[in-house]
Design an enzyme around this catalytic site. Structure first.
Site, PDB file in Angstrom:
ATOM      1  N   SER A   1       7.267   0.330  -2.151  1.00 53.74           N
ATOM      2  CA  SER A   1       6.714   0.231  -3.505  1.00 53.74           C
ATOM      3  C   SER A   1       7.630   0.964  -4.495  1.00 53.74           C
ATOM      4  O   SER A   1       8.788   0.567  -4.655  1.00 53.74           O
ATOM      5  CB  SER A   1       5.287   0.773  -3.508  1.00 53.74           C
TER       6      SER A   1
ATOM      7  N   ASP B   1      -0.999  -8.772  -1.096  1.00 54.60           N
ATOM      8  CA  ASP B   1      -0.801  -7.514  -1.816  1.00 54.60           C
ATOM      9  C   ASP B   1      -1.351  -7.651  -3.232  1.00 54.60           C
ATOM     10  O   ASP B   1      -0.896  -8.499  -4.005  1.00 54.60           O
ATOM     11  CB  ASP B   1       0.711  -7.224  -1.829  1.00 54.60           C
TER      12      ASP B   1
ATOM     13  N   HIS C   1      -0.788  -3.975   0.578  1.00 50.53           N
ATOM     14  CA  HIS C   1       0.186  -2.977   0.104  1.00 50.53           C
ATOM     15  C   HIS C   1       0.158  -1.690   0.933  1.00 50.53           C
ATOM     16  O   HIS C   1       0.868  -0.738   0.613  1.00 50.53           O
ATOM     17  CB  HIS C   1      -0.143  -2.655  -1.367  1.00 50.53           C
TER      18      HIS C   1
END
Lengths: 279, 279
Positions: B148, B224, B257
């Protein structure tokens, strides 16, 4: 029986989920986690490994830190992780980390104020498997494992319900709770001062007199700070010799009490259970 | 340079450790984690994979949840995980989870009050590797990876320092921060309103004009929640086509995620880096 799904995460082709439900045995709302391997999405009924966590843990620690899903997916085993005690505002608690919420010790409490909610033995032995087997695509083949307080719980529950479990394993279990500070404190509070009521919750005492066997695997780190005072695997091993119990105890140089130890050897535990769940 | 050891856990035959030290670049006390595989205890100098974590994380999340140590031990790779920002009472912060402590975005801040401590780019590119290579039995072969915000950091750092890294990989990276809410908020605060100052911190813009290449692997879950608004891997892929960048982008149905996604595919990332670290 109704359950409410509160999280879903795809993991190694299967699904890691959390649910809440009202527990009759515990008289409160409970949360558990389940890992369903990919085989369970393909119409196959998979066997279940129950995992009992240690002091201060919830249903999440094992699922986040043990790295078990890779092997569970490969071997086609579901994993169910209950919480370590009843929880909530109306549930009795204690300031210590080793009594009350997060420290149910997998017993049925008989003493006030604990007896109103702390019936973790019944919850793990009866209510939770019934719920899991009615709600998920699993078979009735079960094994059980745990860490520390949960290793104690797994060994006790398997030995007292030998017909219900194919195998049992533990990391760093509290092997002789009637004779260590954690066990004495918890058993005095939950079960009272009469130590006769403690006997059926002690893995070493149960193993010494056992005549029906569940294959048992125990791993213990030699660098574990709690080894000498709280865990006492040598007492369990001596008990196994008396009854001829099929216990394998592995000691590991340098490993401690943490999930770094569990994750290092969880593959061997899952393969051990898989071999017995196939029988 | 002095460092203080604050934790040691044996893991897969190697050692997971945490250290604190005073960072010159960040002008505060910092903590990092290092996994040293068993090969490092046998007098061998092992290569290093640097792992940059995402928003809200510390040096611990990856080491506890990714399940990377099994493969790092097998492949003989050390892993170093820095914190995600400067920390401490005297360090500027923000009420949002996506700015300030835990959200350093791996840039060198130029704007007050951030510029006093938020120099994460220099810390990761220069100070930390220098410290690691002087204090631990590691070689000067490095790769870098992240998740991320850390995936953004890893891609940017590898592309701007192509000579220093053998390979780069990312899970769910913020691929085009100049054009998403997380990136715009952080870059405005740290770098100011002039978007010219943002360009060298955007993986897609860097990849589009790149002429020196670091082999790159990106994995992204299609389930996600941040995919469309914040991550934009399609912009990175389009940029790679323009420059002919050696980028492999894998999309995975149903994955989100979380670390459940990372752990499911970390083996492939470690094998990818190992292949390039051997070259």
């Amino acid at each position: 029986m109704t359950i409410e799904n509160i999280s879903v995460n795809k993991s190694f082709g299967g699904w890691n989920k959390q649910y809440t439900h009202h527990s009759e045995a515990l008289n409160c709302k409970m949360r558990f986690a389940i890992y369903l391997p990919p085989q369970a999405s393909n119409g196959q009924k998979v066997p279940v490994l129950y995992w009992l966590s240690g002091l201060t843990c919830t249903d999440e620690n094992f699922m986040h830190k043990a790295g078990a899903q890779a092997l569970a997916a490969e071997l086609g085993i579901a994993i169910v992780a209950p919480d370590t005690s009843p929880r909530g505002e109306g549930v009795a608690d204690d300031a210590g980390y080793d009594l009350g919420q997060g420290a149910g010790f997998y017993v049925n409490a008989t003493q006030a104020p604990w007896n109103r909610h702390y019936q973790m033995y019944d919850y793990v032995v009866d209510e939770l498997p019934k719920l899991i087997e009615s709600m998920f695509p699993v078979s009735d083949k079960r094994s059980i494992a745990g860490h520390s307080m949960g290793g104690h719980g797994a060994l006790v529950i398997a030995m007292r319900n030998a017909e219900a479990y194919q195998s049992v394993s533990a990391f760093s279990p509290i092997s002789n709770p009637v004779n260590c500070p954690w066990g004495k404190k918890a058993f005095t509070a939950y079960l009272g001062r009469d130590t006769n009521a403690w006997q059926d919750y002690d893995a070493s005492l149960l193993m010494r007199k056992a005549s029906v066997f569940v294959p048992a695997l125990v791993d213990q780190g030699e660098g574990d700070n709690f080894l000498g005072e709280q865990l006492k695997p040598e007492v369990l091993q001596a008990a196994a010799k008396v009854s001829g119990y099929p216990l394998t105890l592995n000691l590991h140089e340098g490993y401690d009490h943490s999930y770094f130890f569990i994750s290092s050897f969880i593959e061997q535990h899952l393969r051990f259970h898989a071999a017995h769940l196939r029988d």
